[in-house]
Design a protein around this motif. Structure first.
Motif, PDB file in Angstrom:
ATOM      1  N   PRO A 111      -1.909 -49.073  39.052  1.00  0.00           N
ATOM      2  CA  PRO A 111      -1.711 -49.047  40.418  1.00  0.00           C
ATOM      3  C   PRO A 111      -0.387 -49.935  40.649  1.00  0.00           C
ATOM      4  O   PRO A 111      -0.273 -50.882  40.161  1.00  0.00           O
ATOM      5  CB  PRO A 111      -3.021 -49.823  40.981  1.00  0.00           C
ATOM      6  CG  PRO A 111      -3.749 -49.596  40.087  1.00  0.00           C
ATOM      7  CD  PRO A 111      -3.124 -49.473  38.668  1.00  0.00           C
ATOM      8  N   TRP A 112       0.341 -49.564  41.763  1.00  0.00           N
ATOM      9  CA  TRP A 112       1.614 -50.251  41.835  1.00  0.00           C
ATOM     10  C   TRP A 112       1.443 -50.978  43.275  1.00  0.00           C
ATOM     11  O   TRP A 112       2.008 -52.153  43.105  1.00  0.00           O
ATOM     12  CB  TRP A 112       2.791 -49.362  42.071  1.00  0.00           C
ATOM     13  CG  TRP A 112       4.266 -49.721  41.993  1.00  0.00           C
ATOM     14  CD1 TRP A 112       4.606 -51.145  42.172  1.00  0.00           C
ATOM     15  CD2 TRP A 112       5.163 -49.038  42.003  1.00  0.00           C
ATOM     16  NE1 TRP A 112       5.846 -51.152  42.110  1.00  0.00           N
ATOM     17  CE2 TRP A 112       6.444 -50.006  41.592  1.00  0.00           C
ATOM     18  CE3 TRP A 112       5.768 -47.689  41.686  1.00  0.00           C
ATOM     19  CZ2 TRP A 112       7.772 -49.465  41.681  1.00  0.00           C
ATOM     20  CZ3 TRP A 112       7.058 -47.278  41.466  1.00  0.00           C
ATOM     21  CH2 TRP A 112       8.038 -48.316  41.453  1.00  0.00           C
ATOM     22  N   PHE A 113       1.227 -50.387  44.371  1.00  0.00           N
ATOM     23  CA  PHE A 113       0.808 -51.104  45.292  1.00  0.00           C
ATOM     24  C   PHE A 113      -0.129 -50.453  46.288  1.00  0.00           C
ATOM     25  O   PHE A 113      -0.306 -49.111  46.234  1.00  0.00           O
ATOM     26  CB  PHE A 113       2.221 -51.494  46.194  1.00  0.00           C
ATOM     27  CG  PHE A 113       2.983 -50.516  46.791  1.00  0.00           C
ATOM     28  CD1 PHE A 113       2.498 -49.709  47.840  1.00  0.00           C
ATOM     29  CD2 PHE A 113       3.907 -49.585  46.082  1.00  0.00           C
ATOM     30  CE1 PHE A 113       3.206 -48.588  48.290  1.00  0.00           C
ATOM     31  CE2 PHE A 113       4.546 -48.318  46.352  1.00  0.00           C
ATOM     32  CZ  PHE A 113       4.153 -47.887  47.646  1.00  0.00           C
ATOM     33  N   VAL A 114      -0.554 -51.022  47.365  1.00  0.00           N
ATOM     34  CA  VAL A 114      -1.492 -50.426  48.033  1.00  0.00           C
ATOM     35  C   VAL A 114      -0.764 -50.122  49.223  1.00  0.00           C
ATOM     36  O   VAL A 114      -0.128 -50.816  50.107  1.00  0.00           O
ATOM     37  CB  VAL A 114      -2.636 -51.416  48.499  1.00  0.00           C
ATOM     38  CG1 VAL A 114      -3.494 -50.902  49.654  1.00  0.00           C
ATOM     39  CG2 VAL A 114      -3.550 -51.683  47.492  1.00  0.00           C
ATOM     40  N   ASN A 115      -0.889 -48.777  49.773  1.00  0.00           N
ATOM     41  CA  ASN A 115      -0.196 -48.243  50.999  1.00  0.00           C
ATOM     42  C   ASN A 115      -0.902 -48.675  52.170  1.00  0.00           C
ATOM     43  O   ASN A 115      -2.348 -48.312  52.361  1.00  0.00           O
ATOM     44  CB  ASN A 115      -0.040 -46.879  51.070  1.00  0.00           C
ATOM     45  CG  ASN A 115       0.582 -46.275  52.068  1.00  0.00           C
ATOM     46  OD1 ASN A 115       0.593 -46.730  53.179  1.00  0.00           O
ATOM     47  ND2 ASN A 115       1.245 -45.034  51.831  1.00  0.00           N
ATOM     48  N   PRO A 116      -0.414 -49.654  53.134  1.00  0.00           N
ATOM     49  CA  PRO A 116      -1.316 -50.089  54.207  1.00  0.00           C
ATOM     50  C   PRO A 116      -1.775 -49.058  55.121  1.00  0.00           C
ATOM     51  O   PRO A 116      -2.389 -49.291  56.097  1.00  0.00           O
ATOM     52  CB  PRO A 116      -0.094 -51.221  54.883  1.00  0.00           C
ATOM     53  CG  PRO A 116       1.167 -50.744  54.615  1.00  0.00           C
ATOM     54  CD  PRO A 116       1.130 -50.001  53.177  1.00  0.00           C
ATOM     55  N   ILE A 117      -1.012 -47.881  55.207  1.00  0.00           N
ATOM     56  CA  ILE A 117      -1.504 -46.829  56.273  1.00  0.00           C
ATOM     57  C   ILE A 117      -2.385 -45.946  55.561  1.00  0.00           C
ATOM     58  O   ILE A 117      -3.295 -45.381  56.208  1.00  0.00           O
ATOM     59  CB  ILE A 117      -0.175 -46.312  56.460  1.00  0.00           C
ATOM     60  CG1 ILE A 117       0.790 -46.938  57.418  1.00  0.00           C
ATOM     61  CG2 ILE A 117      -0.405 -44.863  57.410  1.00  0.00           C
ATOM     62  CD1 ILE A 117       2.172 -46.650  57.595  1.00  0.00           C
ATOM     63  N   LYS A 118      -2.220 -45.704  54.393  1.00  0.00           N
ATOM     64  CA  LYS A 118      -3.267 -44.831  53.712  1.00  0.00           C
ATOM     65  C   LYS A 118      -3.718 -45.463  52.349  1.00  0.00           C
ATOM     66  O   LYS A 118      -3.438 -45.339  51.290  1.00  0.00           O
ATOM     67  CB  LYS A 118      -2.262 -43.633  53.141  1.00  0.00           C
ATOM     68  CG  LYS A 118      -1.789 -42.560  54.056  1.00  0.00           C
ATOM     69  CD  LYS A 118      -3.207 -41.887  54.525  1.00  0.00           C
ATOM     70  CE  LYS A 118      -2.562 -40.616  55.543  1.00  0.00           C
ATOM     71  NZ  LYS A 118      -3.655 -39.900  55.783  1.00  0.00           N
ATOM     72  N   LYS A 119      -4.616 -46.360  52.632  1.00  0.00           N
ATOM     73  CA  LYS A 119      -5.443 -47.221  51.749  1.00  0.00           C
ATOM     74  C   LYS A 119      -5.861 -46.176  50.482  1.00  0.00           C
ATOM     75  O   LYS A 119      -6.145 -47.015  49.371  1.00  0.00           O
ATOM     76  CB  LYS A 119      -6.226 -48.152  52.265  1.00  0.00           C
ATOM     77  CG  LYS A 119      -5.616 -49.270  53.198  1.00  0.00           C
ATOM     78  CD  LYS A 119      -6.345 -49.956  53.638  1.00  0.00           C
ATOM     79  CE  LYS A 119      -5.886 -50.979  54.826  1.00  0.00           C
ATOM     80  NZ  LYS A 119      -5.052 -51.956  54.579  1.00  0.00           N
TER      81      LYS A 119
END
Length: 83
Positions: free
Chosen positions: A51-59
């Motif tokens: 995982p690179w990062f969590v998308n705050p809009i599409k978790k």
């Protein structure tokens, strides 16, 4: 995590990140179809992606990048194709 080889689906997914900055792996293939989350999770489990990062809009979206192990899998695949 073993030395298992990637399936065709996993290999197609991993190849999509090879030429991207930082090895970023896409959420969608070249035809605009969403990459199967099971394929992404299996690549994470094998250690080929992380995982690179969590998308705050599409978790629920799994934004990942290739690991060193993932780059090695692609390099080994390229060597095998040359034989």
């Amino acid at each position: 995590m073993g030395t298992k080889s990637p399936s065709e689906a996993q290999l197609r997914y991993l190849k999509l990140g090879h030429s991207q900055a930082g090895g970023k792996l896409p959420l969608f293939d070249r035809n605009g179809q969403q990459i199967n989350p099971a394929t992404i999770r299996s690549c994470i489990k094998a250690g080929w992606a992380e995982p690179w990062f969590v998308n705050p809009i599409k978790k629920d979206w799994l934004v990942c990048k290739l690991t060193d192990k993932g780059f090695n899998v692609l390099e080994n695949e390229a060597i095998a194709l040359k034989k």
